[in-house]
Design a protein around this motif. Sequence first.
Motif, PDB file in Angstrom:
ATOM      1  N   ALA A   1       8.815  -3.056 -11.353  1.00 26.23           N
ATOM      2  CA  ALA A   1       8.051  -4.166 -11.903  1.00 26.23           C
ATOM      3  C   ALA A   1       8.659  -5.465 -11.405  1.00 26.23           C
ATOM      4  CB  ALA A   1       8.072  -4.126 -13.429  1.00 26.23           C
ATOM      5  N   ALA A   2       7.851  -6.520 -11.336  1.00 32.23           N
ATOM      6  CA  ALA A   2       8.348  -7.821 -10.866  1.00 32.23           C
ATOM      7  C   ALA A   2       7.576  -8.933 -11.553  1.00 32.23           C
ATOM      8  CB  ALA A   2       8.206  -7.935  -9.353  1.00 32.23           C
TER       9      ALA A   2
ATOM     10  N   PHE B   1       3.366  -8.030 -11.956  1.00 30.54           N
ATOM     11  CA  PHE B   1       3.319  -7.358 -10.663  1.00 30.54           C
ATOM     12  C   PHE B   1       4.141  -6.071 -10.667  1.00 30.54           C
ATOM     13  CE2 PHE B   1       2.879 -11.940  -9.718  1.00 30.54           C
ATOM     14  CZ  PHE B   1       1.611 -11.915  -9.145  1.00 30.54           C
ATOM     15  N   ILE B   2       3.698  -5.108  -9.866  1.00 30.01           N
ATOM     16  CA  ILE B   2       4.465  -3.904  -9.565  1.00 30.01           C
ATOM     17  C   ILE B   2       4.569  -3.799  -8.055  1.00 30.01           C
ATOM     18  CG2 ILE B   2       4.456  -1.375  -9.595  1.00 30.01           C
ATOM     19  CD1 ILE B   2       3.224  -1.474 -12.359  1.00 30.01           C
ATOM     20  N   CYS B   3       5.788  -3.620  -7.548  1.00 34.91           N
ATOM     21  CA  CYS B   3       6.036  -3.528  -6.112  1.00 34.91           C
ATOM     22  C   CYS B   3       6.365  -2.084  -5.736  1.00 34.91           C
ATOM     23  CB  CYS B   3       7.192  -4.440  -5.697  1.00 34.91           C
ATOM     24  SG  CYS B   3       6.900  -6.188  -6.011  1.00 34.91           S
ATOM     25  N   VAL B   4       5.762  -1.610  -4.639  1.00 36.02           N
ATOM     26  CA  VAL B   4       5.981  -0.246  -4.170  1.00 36.02           C
ATOM     27  C   VAL B   4       6.199  -0.268  -2.661  1.00 36.02           C
ATOM     28  CG1 VAL B   4       5.041   2.091  -4.020  1.00 36.02           C
ATOM     29  CG2 VAL B   4       4.515   0.669  -6.010  1.00 36.02           C
ATOM     30  N   GLY B   5       7.241   0.411  -2.194  1.00 33.62           N
ATOM     31  CA  GLY B   5       7.553   0.459  -0.771  1.00 33.62           C
ATOM     32  C   GLY B   5       6.790   1.560  -0.053  1.00 33.62           C
ATOM     33  N   MET B   6       6.540   1.346   1.242  1.00 34.75           N
ATOM     34  CA  MET B   6       5.822   2.304   2.078  1.00 34.75           C
ATOM     35  C   MET B   6       6.712   2.735   3.247  1.00 34.75           C
ATOM     36  SD  MET B   6       2.902   1.937   0.458  1.00 34.75           S
ATOM     37  CE  MET B   6       1.556   2.476   1.477  1.00 34.75           C
ATOM     38  N   SER B   7       6.455   3.934   3.771  1.00 33.88           N
ATOM     39  CA  SER B   7       7.245   4.429   4.897  1.00 33.88           C
ATOM     40  C   SER B   7       7.086   3.564   6.138  1.00 33.88           C
ATOM     41  CB  SER B   7       6.857   5.873   5.215  1.00 33.88           C
ATOM     42  OG  SER B   7       5.462   5.996   5.424  1.00 33.88           O
ATOM     43  N   SER B   8       5.994   2.821   6.228  1.00 33.58           N
ATOM     44  CA  SER B   8       5.775   1.932   7.370  1.00 33.58           C
ATOM     45  C   SER B   8       6.680   0.709   7.326  1.00 33.58           C
ATOM     46  CB  SER B   8       4.312   1.479   7.396  1.00 33.58           C
ATOM     47  OG  SER B   8       4.008   0.734   6.222  1.00 33.58           O
ATOM     48  N   GLY B   9       7.338   0.469   6.201  1.00 29.57           N
ATOM     49  CA  GLY B   9       8.180  -0.706   6.040  1.00 29.57           C
ATOM     50  C   GLY B   9       7.571  -1.768   5.160  1.00 29.57           C
ATOM     51  N   MET B  10       6.289  -1.682   4.899  1.00 27.47           N
ATOM     52  CA  MET B  10       5.636  -2.670   4.045  1.00 27.47           C
ATOM     53  C   MET B  10       5.974  -2.429   2.574  1.00 27.47           C
ATOM     54  SD  MET B  10       1.845  -3.003   5.765  1.00 27.47           S
ATOM     55  CE  MET B  10       1.367  -1.349   5.264  1.00 27.47           C
ATOM     56  N   VAL B  11       5.959  -3.495   1.807  1.00 28.03           N
ATOM     57  CA  VAL B  11       6.079  -3.407   0.352  1.00 28.03           C
ATOM     58  C   VAL B  11       4.784  -3.970  -0.231  1.00 28.03           C
ATOM     59  CG1 VAL B  11       7.310  -4.182  -1.702  1.00 28.03           C
ATOM     60  CG2 VAL B  11       8.587  -3.610   0.369  1.00 28.03           C
ATOM     61  N   LEU B  12       4.049  -3.124  -0.954  1.00 25.67           N
ATOM     62  CA  LEU B  12       2.787  -3.548  -1.559  1.00 25.67           C
ATOM     63  C   LEU B  12       3.052  -4.174  -2.921  1.00 25.67           C
ATOM     64  CD1 LEU B  12       0.460  -0.489  -0.802  1.00 25.67           C
ATOM     65  CD2 LEU B  12       0.958  -2.468   0.639  1.00 25.67           C
ATOM     66  N   VAL B  13       2.419  -5.305  -3.177  1.00 29.56           N
ATOM     67  CA  VAL B  13       2.525  -5.984  -4.465  1.00 29.56           C
ATOM     68  C   VAL B  13       1.200  -5.795  -5.200  1.00 29.56           C
ATOM     69  CG1 VAL B  13       2.914  -8.172  -5.648  1.00 29.56           C
ATOM     70  CG2 VAL B  13       4.126  -7.686  -3.509  1.00 29.56           C
TER      71      VAL B  13
ATOM     72  N   ASP C   1      14.460 -13.004  -8.092  1.00 28.78           N
ATOM     73  CA  ASP C   1      14.332 -12.015  -9.164  1.00 28.78           C
ATOM     74  C   ASP C   1      13.887 -10.650  -8.659  1.00 28.78           C
ATOM     75  OD1 ASP C   1      11.768 -12.689  -8.451  1.00 28.78           O
ATOM     76  OD2 ASP C   1      11.085 -13.184 -10.471  1.00 28.78           O
ATOM     77  N   LEU C   2      13.940 -10.441  -7.330  1.00 28.36           N
ATOM     78  CA  LEU C   2      13.559  -9.143  -6.770  1.00 28.36           C
ATOM     79  C   LEU C   2      14.383  -8.892  -5.517  1.00 28.36           C
ATOM     80  CD1 LEU C   2      11.291  -6.844  -7.109  1.00 28.36           C
ATOM     81  CD2 LEU C   2      10.186  -7.973  -5.175  1.00 28.36           C
ATOM     82  N   VAL C   3      14.858  -7.648  -5.363  1.00 26.25           N
ATOM     83  CA  VAL C   3      15.599  -7.278  -4.156  1.00 26.25           C
ATOM     84  C   VAL C   3      15.026  -5.978  -3.629  1.00 26.25           C
ATOM     85  CG1 VAL C   3      17.397  -6.118  -5.510  1.00 26.25           C
ATOM     86  CG2 VAL C   3      17.888  -6.838  -3.174  1.00 26.25           C
ATOM     87  N   THR C   4      14.874  -5.887  -2.306  1.00 28.67           N
ATOM     88  CA  THR C   4      14.381  -4.686  -1.643  1.00 28.67           C
ATOM     89  C   THR C   4      15.439  -4.204  -0.650  1.00 28.67           C
ATOM     90  OG1 THR C   4      13.228  -6.057  -0.001  1.00 28.67           O
ATOM     91  CG2 THR C   4      11.953  -5.321  -1.892  1.00 28.67           C
TER      92      THR C   4
END
Length: 332
Positions: free
Chosen positions: A126-127, A131-143, A181-184
């Motif tokens: 959560a962010a 918002f909820i952030c989710v990472g993808m194998s392609s490298g993108m992070v979807l918000v 407030d968010l780290v990836t």
Amino acid sequence: MYRREKSIALRSSSSALYNNLSVLRPPHKPVACLGAVHGPTVTVVSAGGDAAGCAQRQLQARAGGGASLVTQAAWCVLPARILLVLTCQKGIQMYESDGSIMVYWHALDVAEHPPAQAVFARGISAAGERFICVGMSSGMVLVFDIPPKGTNITVSEVLKEHQTPTDIAAELGRAPDGAGDLVTADDAGMLCVWSSGEEFSLLNRIPAFGWTCSSVRLWNGIIAAGYGNGQIRLYEAATGSLRAQVGAHARWIYALDLAPATGKLLSGAEDSFVHVWKLSRSPDTDDVEIEHCHAECVTDTQICGACFCDPEGNSFAVTGYDLSEIFCYSQV
């Protein structure tokens, strides 16, 4: 000092995945929910004060008529809503907090990836307020923009700084001004610090040093990152500067967790050990300090998940690869 309590039996074992345990303790409720992944299923356990009296629900990731391997499951707590988010090879599923109703499904676009490249989602947090952030194998992070209720969930932004995200974490305490407030984190070991809002802004990048960052947490402007070489590194979120590093484990770190009320840090690794640490800032110099508080050996177990069960860090739970139970510990 922590002592072992009665463990919680699972209908299936736990897969060898990073951060393969999620714990939800709803505000003002005595019931804790725990979730662990095995293959295409997630076992959700609702347990009261007595571990023997718990109910279990198994969620299965299915897409296109077939099962899909789940890569992570985590509860995302927002001010207006709590959702259980599952990531898998085919897409992203979002459920109501008890897993009873699926409210959203986001399919991964396999056509965008080269034929030989694995396609999956991993890294959940959560962010901000909605918002909820989710990472993808392609490298993108979807918000994802989450409404207070209903199914009108939309992708509001795509963050493109990583090659292969591994974990995402939001601020668990009160962030100092300018700290983000968010780290990836990603498989290469690079970290990115963001400020969430109507548009997410990148504040700084922390370069890789040769090891995968498998788990990351953010508390009071301090980034705690666990790596494949067994190190825990502490960084300033505002500047990206390294403030402390500890040779915490002899093997690959699989899980970190933070107790937001006290700054306790929990780490679990392939070496069968779970450690409890205490993070703080010196009142005189504002230096970041880390203190070792407790060590627990879970004999002959490759630990893959470890979470505190309360905001103060007075209890925690542990999962292990091919282990059909969740071990529980509480402070003496």
